[in-house]
Design a protein around this motif. Sequence first.
Motif, mmCIF file in Angstrom:
data_model
loop_
_atom_site.group_PDB
_atom_site.id
_atom_site.type_symbol
_atom_site.label_atom_id
_atom_site.label_comp_id
_atom_site.label_asym_id
_atom_site.label_seq_id
_atom_site.Cartn_x
_atom_site.Cartn_y
_atom_site.Cartn_z
ATOM 1 N N ARG A 1 46.274 -29.886 -30.668
ATOM 2 C CA ARG A 1 45.614 -29.051 -31.456
ATOM 3 C C ARG A 1 44.055 -29.670 -31.560
ATOM 4 O O ARG A 1 43.295 -29.105 -32.228
ATOM 5 N N ARG B 1 40.254 -30.968 -30.728
ATOM 6 C CA ARG B 1 39.222 -30.210 -29.829
ATOM 7 C C ARG B 1 38.954 -30.985 -28.997
ATOM 8 O O ARG B 1 38.716 -30.836 -27.677
ATOM 9 N N GLY C 1 36.133 -23.306 -41.155
ATOM 10 C CA GLY C 1 37.643 -23.649 -41.087
ATOM 11 C C GLY C 1 38.452 -22.467 -40.157
ATOM 12 O O GLY C 1 39.157 -22.693 -38.979
ATOM 13 N N LEU C 2 38.107 -21.169 -40.631
ATOM 14 C CA LEU C 2 38.724 -20.309 -39.804
ATOM 15 C C LEU C 2 38.358 -20.151 -38.301
ATOM 16 O O LEU C 2 39.072 -19.795 -37.444
ATOM 17 N N ASP D 1 37.166 -22.453 -36.664
ATOM 18 C CA ASP D 1 37.811 -23.444 -35.813
ATOM 19 C C ASP D 1 39.272 -23.223 -35.407
ATOM 20 O O ASP D 1 39.744 -23.473 -34.302
ATOM 21 N N GLN D 2 40.005 -22.485 -36.153
ATOM 22 C CA GLN D 2 41.262 -22.074 -35.850
ATOM 23 C C GLN D 2 41.285 -20.857 -34.636
ATOM 24 O O GLN D 2 41.968 -21.079 -33.641
ATOM 25 N N ARG E 1 38.758 -20.728 -32.404
ATOM 26 C CA ARG E 1 38.428 -21.700 -31.509
ATOM 27 C C ARG E 1 39.464 -22.484 -30.454
ATOM 28 O O ARG E 1 39.870 -22.365 -29.562
ATOM 29 N N GLY E 2 40.613 -22.785 -31.568
ATOM 30 C CA GLY E 2 41.534 -23.573 -31.081
ATOM 31 C C GLY E 2 42.588 -22.548 -30.345
ATOM 32 O O GLY E 2 43.336 -22.917 -29.229
ATOM 33 N N LEU E 3 42.986 -21.302 -30.911
ATOM 34 C CA LEU E 3 43.559 -20.503 -30.233
ATOM 35 C C LEU E 3 43.027 -19.964 -28.924
ATOM 36 O O LEU E 3 43.721 -20.105 -27.918
ATOM 37 N N LEU F 1 49.269 -20.857 -34.073
ATOM 38 C CA LEU F 1 47.991 -20.165 -34.787
ATOM 39 C C LEU F 1 47.906 -18.744 -34.751
ATOM 40 O O LEU F 1 47.348 -18.294 -35.649
ATOM 41 N N SER G 1 49.060 -18.182 -38.176
ATOM 42 C CA SER G 1 48.369 -18.627 -39.161
ATOM 43 C C SER G 1 46.877 -17.851 -39.281
ATOM 44 O O SER G 1 46.374 -17.617 -40.298
ATOM 45 N N LEU G 2 46.511 -17.080 -38.246
ATOM 46 C CA LEU G 2 45.537 -16.073 -38.229
ATOM 47 C C LEU G 2 45.876 -14.773 -38.533
ATOM 48 O O LEU G 2 45.011 -13.988 -38.678
#
Length: 654
Positions: free
Chosen positions: A483, A485, A558-559, A561-562, A564-566, A600, A603-604
Motif C-alpha cells: 500500500r 506509494r 486522503g481520498l 490518495d486512496q 491513486r493507490g487503487l 480499497l 473503502s472507496l
Amino acid sequence: MTVDVRELQRVLDGRWAGVRAEVRAQLGALALNPDPGLSTEEYRELTTANLRLLAESRRPHLGFDPAYGGGGDVGGVVTAFAALGYGDLSLLVKAGVQWGLFGGAVQVLGTSRHHDEYLRAIMDGELLGCFAMTETGHGSDVQHLRTTATYDPAAQEFEIHTPDAGARKDYIGNAARDGRMAVVFAQLITGGTSHGVHALLVPIRAENGTPMPGVTIGDCGRKAGLNGVDNGRLSFDHVRVPRENLLNHFADVAEDGTYSSPIESSSRRFFTMLGTLVRGRISVAGGAGTATQKALALAIRYGATRRQFADPATGEEVVVLDYLVHQRKLLPALATTYALHFAQGDLVSDMHDLQSFGGEPASGTDVEDLQRDLETRAAGIKSVATWHATATIQTCREACGGAGYLAENLLPQLKADTDVFTTFEGDNTVLLQLVARTLLSDYARRVGKLDLAGKARFAADLVAGSLAERTGLRAVLRRGDVRDRSYQRWLLVEREEHLLAAAARRMRRALSPGADQFAVFNGAQDHLLVAARAHVDRIVFDAFAGAVDRVEGPAARGLLDQVRGLHALSVIEADRAFFVEHGYLTPGRAKAITAAVNALCGSLRPHARTLVDAFGIPEAWLDCPLLDGERDPEAPATDPTPSHEEPTDLAAVG
C-alpha cells in the motif's frame, strides 16, 4: 471521512477551472444528447447547427492567435473541446476537425498570407474545412502518401492529382456535406524531384455547394458511430491551385520552382511538420477521458440504486454496488480514469506552455527536446486513454445489464462513438511503437554518454539483475508494504527499465553485419509495445501522485490518495505474471496485492457517488431513464454503510 464534492471538483478542474465552468454554463442549452432515432442527414444537420452555435459562443476562438481575433489560449480551447465528450461526441469530432485540424493546420503550417486571408473566417465558422491526410491505401504511413502536388513554373500553380484508387483521400471529416476547402497532404514535386509530404490549401466546393472542377466528393455513409460527422472521400483530377496555397511555414517554392526549407533533412522536416499538429492527438485523449467519465457516472449512480438479491441476514435486497464483484468492475476503472485525467492535465498544460503565442521557453531549455517529449507522451497517453475508454464503457454497459443496452440510456451511443478513437489521430499500436522508438533512442544516447567506469558499472548491474531474477533475491531484498506509494512506484519503475533494457538488447541484433533488420524489428514488436505501455503507466502514476501532493484539504487529499493507490495496485495486479516471473514479487506478495485491491474497493465504495459527481458533468447531459431510480420516491434508500461481504447466493455473482 466526508469530502466536499465541490473541493474535489476544483482539484479535477485544475488550471483551466474557469474555462470548464464557462463551458458548463454556456453549452447547457445545446442538444448534447441527440435523439438516437435521427436519420444520418438529420443528425448531420443538427451537428452543423450546433457547430454554428459553438462558433457564435466564440469558444473556438480561444485557441487562435490574438493578432487575428483569437484568445491565445491553446490549453483552454483543448479543455473546452474535451468537455463536449460529456454530451455529443459527433459535435466534439466535427469541432475538432474544423478548428483543431483544419484551422490548426492553417495556423501552424501556414504563414501570414494564409492567416490574413483565412483565419477569421475559420474561427467564425464561415469557412468550413477538412483535413485531408489519410488515404485509402495509406493510413498510419503518412510519409508514403501517393497524392501528388506537382509545381508548374509557367503557370505558377500546383497540380493536385490522385494517381490511383489507393491515393483517394478517405474518412475525411466535413468532406461529405459541409467542407468548402481542404488542407491536402501530398508529395510535393518540383522540377521532377519529390521533396516529401507537404500541405496545401485546395478548394473543394463552390459557394453553392457543388464540387469544384476536377474534385470528386464521395460519402462514407453510415458508420458504427459518430454519424453526425459527414465523413467523405476526395479525389483530385489534375486540380490546379495557386503557388501561394502551399502552407509554407517549414518549406517554400519560389516562382521559378526552386524549393527551399530551413530544415535540411527531409525526414526531420516531415516529423517537425507533423509534430506541430500534436494538439489533435491530445484532444482525442481528452474526449475519450470525458466520455469515460460520463459512462462511469451513469453506471455508478445506477449501481447505487439498483437492487438485486436479498441479504439473508435482513431479507432486504442489496444494492448492486455493495457487491465486491460489482465494485471490482467499476472502481478500479474509476481510479484509472482519475489517473488519466491528471496525466492529461499535465499534457495539456505543457502543450500550452510550449505552443502559446508570443511565449518564450525558459532559458537553457531545448525546444526540440520539449517538443519531442510532448509528442511521445501525447502518443502514449492517447493510446492508453482510448483503449481504457473502450474497455471501461463496455464494462459500464455490462454493469447496467439490459438497461445499459437501451439507446435511451446513452451508453450504447458512447460505445459506438468512442470505438474509433483507438484508430484515428494515430492507430494506437503504431503510436506505442513510436513511443518505444523514442525510448530506445534515449536509452542508447544515455548509455553512450557513460565513461568507461560507468559502462563497467552498467554491465555489472545487468549481471546482478539477471542473478537476482534467477535466484528470487530481488523480491527478498526489496520488501515493502504493497500500500506504500514509494513501493508501488519502485515496482512500476523497475518494470519500465527492465522491459526497456531487454528490448534494447533484442534490437541491437539489427546492427549486426548482414542482419535482417525487418525480421529483428518484427520479432520484437510485442516486446516494444509492452515496454512503451510500461513507460506510460509510470508517467500516469507520477502525474496522479503529483496531483495528490498539490491538494491542500486533508480530507480530499486522503481520498485521492486512496484512489491513486487503487489505480497503482490495479496496474500492478494486471501484470502480476511479469513481476513474479522476473523476481520482483513473490507469489505471496502478489496475493497481498489482490487483497489490497479488494480492501480499497470497500473503502472507496461510500465515496463512489462523490467521486463521479466531482467530474462536474451537467445533469442535463446525464438525463436518461437509467437514473430514474434516484428520483423515485418509492425506491428504498441506499444504505450509507454498505456490507462488503461476498453474496451467498451464487446467482448474484453472475
